[in-house]
Design a protein around this motif. Sequence first.
Motif, PDB file in Angstrom:
ATOM      1  N   ILE A 522     126.188 -22.459  76.713  1.00 22.18           N
ATOM      2  CA  ILE A 522     125.924 -23.093  75.312  1.00 22.18           C
ATOM      3  C   ILE A 522     126.135 -21.945  74.414  1.00 22.18           C
ATOM      4  CG2 ILE A 522     123.627 -23.668  74.260  1.00 22.18           C
ATOM      5  CD1 ILE A 522     122.752 -24.583  76.762  1.00 22.18           C
ATOM      6  N   VAL A 523     125.940 -20.743  74.444  1.00 26.67           N
ATOM      7  CA  VAL A 523     126.287 -19.679  73.681  1.00 26.67           C
ATOM      8  C   VAL A 523     127.723 -19.694  73.403  1.00 26.67           C
ATOM      9  CG1 VAL A 523     126.451 -17.468  73.477  1.00 26.67           C
ATOM     10  CG2 VAL A 523     124.388 -18.370  74.382  1.00 26.67           C
ATOM     11  N   ALA A 524     128.667 -20.059  74.308  1.00 23.12           N
ATOM     12  CA  ALA A 524     130.178 -20.150  74.045  1.00 23.12           C
ATOM     13  C   ALA A 524     130.411 -21.106  73.076  1.00 23.12           C
ATOM     14  CB  ALA A 524     130.676 -20.291  75.235  1.00 23.12           C
ATOM     15  N   GLN A 525     129.706 -22.341  73.039  1.00 22.58           N
ATOM     16  CA  GLN A 525     129.409 -23.608  72.183  1.00 22.58           C
ATOM     17  C   GLN A 525     129.499 -23.036  70.545  1.00 22.58           C
ATOM     18  OE1 GLN A 525     130.339 -26.848  72.643  1.00 22.58           O
ATOM     19  NE2 GLN A 525     130.705 -26.059  74.771  1.00 22.58           N
ATOM     20  N   SER A 526     128.876 -21.827  70.400  1.00 24.37           N
ATOM     21  CA  SER A 526     128.506 -21.424  68.898  1.00 24.37           C
ATOM     22  C   SER A 526     129.805 -20.937  68.191  1.00 24.37           C
ATOM     23  CB  SER A 526     127.600 -20.175  68.632  1.00 24.37           C
ATOM     24  OG  SER A 526     128.306 -19.135  69.471  1.00 24.37           O
ATOM     25  N   GLY A 527     131.130 -20.707  68.907  1.00 30.17           N
ATOM     26  CA  GLY A 527     132.340 -20.755  68.552  1.00 30.17           C
ATOM     27  C   GLY A 527     133.058 -22.034  67.830  1.00 30.17           C
TER      28      GLY A 527
END
Length: 939
Positions: A522-527
């Motif tokens: 999910i944190v990777a989706q912030s990119g």
Amino acid sequence: MPGLPLAFTFPFVLAALAGLPLLYFLLRITPPRPALVPFPPLRLILGLRPRNETASRTPWWLLLLRLAIAASLIFAMAGPVLNPLPAATGCEGSSLLIVLDDGWPAAPGWERRIAAAARQIEAAERNSRLAAVVPTSEAGRDIVPLDAATAQDRLRALKPVPFVPDRLPVFSAIEKYATAQQKKPAIVWIADGLDRGHAREFAGKLAAVSGELTVVTDSTTVRALAGVQNQTGRLDVRVLRAVLSGSKLPGPDRGVVRALDRKGLQLGEALFDFGAANETQASFEMPVELRNEIARLEIAREHSAAAVFLLDERWRRRRIGLVSGETSDIAQPLLAPSYYLTKALSPFADIREARPAATDPIRSLLDDHVAIMILADVGMVAGQAHDGLARFVEDGGILVRFAGSHLAAASGDLVPVRLRRGGRVLGGAMSWDTPKKLAPFDRESPFFGLAVLDEVTVSRQVLAEPDPGLSAKTWARLSDGTPLVTAARQGKGLIVLFHVTADTTWSNLPISGLFVEMLRKIVAQSGEAAKDADAQAGAGTKALEAATFAPSRSLDGFGVLGPPPPNATPIPAGFEGIAEPEHPPGFYGPPDGLIAVNALGPKDTLEAADYSGLGFIDEPLRDNGPVDLKPWLIAAAFLLFAADTLASLWLSGSLRKPARGALACLVLFAVGSAILIPARVAAESAAASVSPRDIGAALTTRLAFVASGDARVDEVSRQGLKSLSRVLARRTSLTPGDPVGIDPARDELGFYPLLYWPIVASEPQPPHAAIAKAALFMRQGGTIIFDTHDALASRPGGPPTPEAKWLRALLDGVDVPELEPVPADHVVTKTFYLIDGFVGRYTTGATWIEALPPAPTDGGPRPARAGDSVSPIIITANDLAAGWASDADGDSLYSLVPGGERQHELALRGGVNLVMYTLTGNYKSDQVHVRDLLERLAH
């Protein structure tokens, strides 16, 4: 053999050493010193007494000096060579096959490897044997035996690739080549020494098909970067090394890793020290804002693709705001949802929690510029906090919510799906008999690929209403199909909901490793916030999984970032592998959403290859080429001779008179200088390894072509330039030498007035050093003919051919002047012959040259450019070299289109004009001497 071997060109001369004992006995006896007698004759006669004279002995140090002179001359005449060329391998009549590892591990010692292969080819040439060169990355190409000159050109055109190729695919071509030979070829494998790409299996297969297998190994220590961890307060990078076979464990091995941003500006340095281990780490301690600007890590002075590690959005450390809706329990803080979330997110994100005294924790965290906001069991969000969260998501932020008693009883719009009031509880009215397990993740889910653990169970959850589109918003399900994690796009941002709590009251998911990996995804989706929101709305996750990202910038084998090679293909969304032949390391995707691909993965290691028990010749890679010791020995002999002369003069008393002594010393100094200076120059020239071809090019004008790496194309270029050189010698006053193939990255270009550069779209782009040298060559007055030979494939107004794209990438960043099709009145059309254009194998392609100044307004002819300079660049598509190529009888070697002897003759005339134009400039446009020329023609 290890060390620096010594060989003699004429070893039979050493037999003269047997005469040194005889010389010893001859030199040890000298006539006595003459007696000084007064001149009066009577006194002289009376003083003479007959007596038997005995010879006196030569001083021992003078005797050794003279023996040393004789020995030095004998050794010099024997032609001693330090580090001589290797002996020809294999049996007589067999060919030589050089197999060259050209992956990134070979890049640090590439020049030494090429030099070692060149020495092997020279050794084969001395024995009149053919040689072939095959890099391990070029599987699928047939191997053809070549003469020494062509093999050297083929060798010098090779470049390391930015990945480690699998060696087994190229073995089929090697086996086919060995089977076609009358005798098994001698194979020299210049290996990179790493246990990657099936090294041991490949060595065994080579030994089976070769007459004699020699494996040349390098003792260079290979260093690489593999993986980054953006920790709290610092960034750690793994640094690996491999101590290759045949080398000793090095002593203190320290170095520096540099951090650069996207513009190439250095942000910091970190030291590393291996000690006795083969793995260590370098740490950058800097603020998270500065760490997130790092786009490239590289080992200083280590030139390979694996010594560079590229970072994209996935490696950025996100700032996450965390708000919990539960009342804090001071007695049991380790049971709070914030504790589980902090422990799970800390390895890859910075957690920010609002101050206890904050009246509006959500707004205070939004003011801290977080990238992700997590609400753990926060029910109703209203007022300014609601508006701030809505703007935060609309602008590209990610809102992650966890269920709980507060959320189950509240209502609001900041959720991805419509929720059913109440919940599903074990043992309740809407319940199941036993806790439910997780179902495997769908392919469209960002969690796809994560292993589902059987021990993860759910005893309670918040249910979603079965509205249309619920399935597309579901990222995780329970075994009965009910949603566990849902998500939806809102503006540029994303709202994610876990239908369970962030602590263990409803599920044991928060204490599992799967929970950490799900949060990481999910944190990777912030990119993704900067990407087009429309492409990600609704079923956008599925669209992203099916999307591909084209290569933007790629690393070459030396770790230089440049345009991607022609064979680079797009990567699929979610690609997390390492570099491959189709996906070289570099950046992929649009500039605002780059994805990094590296040569090594986070868990990769470097191990030396083990070839024990295979029964081949193991030879180390030597640093230096042959060094002729003859000039040094001759210089030493003359120095000793001068010392002997001075000693003899001293013993005879001649030096006791100042005038005679000064004159003798002056004469000896002059003789010694006249002898030693040329010897010193010769020795230094030998030590500097000046290429004989460069010396020949400096003394004789010759044409040159750039070796493309494709053996067939290079042979056509050689034949074409050779035929053109014969025509120039017959028809003009120029007698050029034999043409040569060069590598712009290594060879000196200033010796050649004209370079012919055939474009092969399947070959990788040359390194930046080669392009820079070619640009400098053109700026300093040289001319390069770029031949795309794609006249039949190109269409006016149509898409560019692969060759045209390759040439555009090559000239990107080069100061190319304005070009135009060759005008009919251009000086190049009349430097020797009067021609209409430049044809080769084809006639339909255009030829471009530097544009002339505009025509005057009065309609007169356009003026020539100032000075006698020529166009630095000429671009054609007509395959000029194939049009020039002819046999000894002058017949064309290749079929021409449309064909005929006339086309071949016109092609040669155009080549003559190009050479004359390059050598003479625009003198034909000079109108100053027209009157004198006309008067001469009249007489």
